[in-house]
Design a protein around this motif. Sequence first.
Motif, PDB file in Angstrom:
ATOM      1  N   VAL A 151      -6.994   6.929   0.233  1.00 28.00           N
ATOM      2  CA  VAL A 151      -6.937   5.498   0.531  1.00 28.00           C
ATOM      3  C   VAL A 151      -8.104   5.181   1.461  1.00 28.00           C
ATOM      4  N   ILE A 152      -8.854   4.147   1.125  1.00 25.10           N
ATOM      5  CA  ILE A 152      -9.987   3.712   1.933  1.00 25.10           C
ATOM      6  C   ILE A 152      -9.703   2.301   2.436  1.00 25.10           C
ATOM      7  N   THR A 153      -9.885   2.112   3.739  1.00 24.12           N
ATOM      8  CA  THR A 153      -9.697   0.798   4.339  1.00 24.12           C
ATOM      9  C   THR A 153     -11.040   0.285   4.848  1.00 24.12           C
TER      10      THR A 153
ATOM     11  N   MET B 145       0.815  -1.193   0.000  1.00 20.17           N
ATOM     12  CA  MET B 145       0.000   0.000   0.000  1.00 20.17           C
ATOM     13  C   MET B 145       0.861   1.260   0.000  1.00 20.17           C
ATOM     14  N   VAL B 146       1.839   1.264   0.884  1.00 17.49           N
ATOM     15  CA  VAL B 146       2.697   2.450   0.987  1.00 17.49           C
ATOM     16  C   VAL B 146       3.428   2.690  -0.326  1.00 17.49           C
ATOM     17  N   ASP B 147       3.921   1.626  -0.944  1.00 19.09           N
ATOM     18  CA  ASP B 147       4.612   1.779  -2.228  1.00 19.09           C
ATOM     19  C   ASP B 147       3.691   2.380  -3.288  1.00 19.09           C
ATOM     20  N   LEU B 148       2.434   1.951  -3.325  1.00 21.93           N
ATOM     21  CA  LEU B 148       1.489   2.512  -4.289  1.00 21.93           C
ATOM     22  C   LEU B 148       1.255   4.000  -4.052  1.00 21.93           C
ATOM     23  N   VAL B 149       1.132   4.383  -2.799  1.00 19.82           N
ATOM     24  CA  VAL B 149       0.902   5.792  -2.462  1.00 19.82           C
ATOM     25  C   VAL B 149       2.124   6.631  -2.846  1.00 19.82           C
ATOM     26  N   ILE B 150       3.307   6.153  -2.496  1.00 22.62           N
ATOM     27  CA  ILE B 150       4.542   6.878  -2.833  1.00 22.62           C
ATOM     28  C   ILE B 150       4.691   6.993  -4.344  1.00 22.62           C
ATOM     29  N   ARG B 151       4.426   5.909  -5.065  1.00 21.12           N
ATOM     30  CA  ARG B 151       4.531   5.939  -6.531  1.00 21.12           C
ATOM     31  C   ARG B 151       3.540   6.943  -7.114  1.00 21.12           C
ATOM     32  N   HIS B 152       2.337   6.985  -6.588  1.00 22.02           N
ATOM     33  CA  HIS B 152       1.346   7.954  -7.063  1.00 22.02           C
ATOM     34  C   HIS B 152       1.857   9.381  -6.830  1.00 22.02           C
ATOM     35  N   ALA B 153       2.363   9.659  -5.643  1.00 22.81           N
ATOM     36  CA  ALA B 153       2.851  11.003  -5.315  1.00 22.81           C
ATOM     37  C   ALA B 153       3.987  11.413  -6.256  1.00 22.81           C
TER      38      ALA B 153
ATOM     39  N   MET C  71      -6.728   1.057   8.910  1.00 26.87           N
ATOM     40  CA  MET C  71      -6.450   2.451   8.566  1.00 26.87           C
ATOM     41  C   MET C  71      -5.250   2.962   9.366  1.00 26.87           C
ATOM     42  N   ASN C  72      -5.240   2.697  10.661  1.00 27.82           N
ATOM     43  CA  ASN C  72      -4.146   3.154  11.519  1.00 27.82           C
ATOM     44  C   ASN C  72      -2.819   2.517  11.135  1.00 27.82           C
ATOM     45  N   ARG C  73      -2.834   1.234  10.781  1.00 21.95           N
ATOM     46  CA  ARG C  73      -1.598   0.559  10.363  1.00 21.95           C
ATOM     47  C   ARG C  73      -1.039   1.159   9.082  1.00 21.95           C
ATOM     48  N   ILE C  74      -1.904   1.409   8.122  1.00 21.50           N
ATOM     49  CA  ILE C  74      -1.450   2.007   6.862  1.00 21.50           C
ATOM     50  C   ILE C  74      -0.919   3.415   7.107  1.00 21.50           C
ATOM     51  N   GLN C  75      -1.635   4.206   7.881  1.00 26.47           N
ATOM     52  CA  GLN C  75      -1.185   5.576   8.160  1.00 26.47           C
ATOM     53  C   GLN C  75       0.169   5.569   8.868  1.00 26.47           C
TER      54      GLN C  75
ATOM     55  N   PHE D 165      -4.487  14.542   0.513  1.00 21.78           N
ATOM     56  CA  PHE D 165      -4.409  13.092   0.589  1.00 21.78           C
ATOM     57  C   PHE D 165      -5.042  12.629   1.900  1.00 21.78           C
ATOM     58  N   PHE D 166      -5.716  11.478   1.868  1.00 19.99           N
ATOM     59  CA  PHE D 166      -6.262  10.934   3.105  1.00 19.99           C
ATOM     60  C   PHE D 166      -6.153   9.420   3.144  1.00 19.99           C
ATOM     61  N   VAL D 167      -6.156   8.896   4.357  1.00 18.04           N
ATOM     62  CA  VAL D 167      -6.364   7.482   4.639  1.00 18.04           C
ATOM     63  C   VAL D 167      -7.541   7.452   5.603  1.00 18.04           C
ATOM     64  N   LYS D 168      -8.652   6.850   5.171  1.00 15.91           N
ATOM     65  CA  LYS D 168      -9.852   6.802   6.001  1.00 15.91           C
ATOM     66  C   LYS D 168     -10.460   5.409   5.943  1.00 15.91           C
ATOM     67  N   ASN D 169     -11.137   5.068   7.026  1.00 16.49           N
ATOM     68  CA  ASN D 169     -11.874   3.814   7.008  1.00 16.49           C
ATOM     69  C   ASN D 169     -13.219   4.029   6.325  1.00 16.49           C
ATOM     70  N   LEU D 170     -13.838   2.943   5.955  1.00 16.75           N
ATOM     71  CA  LEU D 170     -15.059   2.967   5.157  1.00 16.75           C
ATOM     72  C   LEU D 170     -16.165   3.831   5.762  1.00 16.75           C
ATOM     73  N   GLU D 171     -16.283   3.830   7.074  1.00 20.38           N
ATOM     74  CA  GLU D 171     -17.362   4.582   7.709  1.00 20.38           C
ATOM     75  C   GLU D 171     -17.153   6.088   7.666  1.00 20.38           C
ATOM     76  N   ARG D 172     -15.927   6.545   7.430  1.00 24.04           N
ATOM     77  CA  ARG D 172     -15.632   7.986   7.490  1.00 24.04           C
ATOM     78  C   ARG D 172     -15.425   8.641   6.131  1.00 24.04           C
ATOM     79  N   VAL D 173     -15.627   7.930   5.049  1.00 24.65           N
ATOM     80  CA  VAL D 173     -15.200   8.440   3.753  1.00 24.65           C
ATOM     81  C   VAL D 173     -16.292   9.144   2.950  1.00 24.65           C
ATOM     82  N   GLN D 174     -17.508   9.126   3.384  1.00 23.76           N
ATOM     83  CA  GLN D 174     -18.586   9.722   2.604  1.00 23.76           C
ATOM     84  C   GLN D 174     -18.315  11.200   2.325  1.00 23.76           C
ATOM     85  N   GLY D 175     -18.456  11.573   1.062  1.00 22.50           N
ATOM     86  CA  GLY D 175     -18.267  12.965   0.665  1.00 22.50           C
ATOM     87  C   GLY D 175     -16.860  13.325   0.239  1.00 22.50           C
ATOM     88  N   ASP D 176     -15.914  12.429   0.399  1.00 22.88           N
ATOM     89  CA  ASP D 176     -14.512  12.710   0.054  1.00 22.88           C
ATOM     90  C   ASP D 176     -14.146  12.113  -1.301  1.00 22.88           C
ATOM     91  N   GLU D 177     -14.357  12.843  -2.365  1.00 24.24           N
ATOM     92  CA  GLU D 177     -13.966  12.381  -3.695  1.00 24.24           C
ATOM     93  C   GLU D 177     -12.521  12.768  -3.972  1.00 24.24           C
TER      94      GLU D 177
END
Length: 132
Positions: A19-21, A1-9, A27-31, A56-68
Amino acid sequence: MVDLVIRHARERAGETLGVITMGIKHMNRIQAALDRELGRHAELGVFFEPDAEERFFVKNLERVQGDERDAIIISVGYGKDRAGNLPLRFGPLLPEGGRRRLNVAITRARGRLTVVSSFRLYRYRSGPRAAG
């Protein structure tokens, strides 16, 4: 996951990313892993600027509504146990309304969606099957 985020940046700095978990622990482990890695990549600081309009964000499924974002990475985060079994406990996806939460997650991506899992996903093919 971290490699994908770094590559994107590095390679797609003009595209926003989220990132949605499936759960808070994941979520905490990835962050935490990303925070450790970012210490070695100061040149990417602008991409991860907390005051950016669509940061950029890392959020769990319950907190992601509205964040496109332009791109979304969904981390499924479920895997086989030590015995090699894949427990079918998919947290917020199983209760009533779980599929709506998954729908919200998938529709957060304006352009690109990547799903990362620790088990093989099978491609779904719609339409008529070939005869034979």
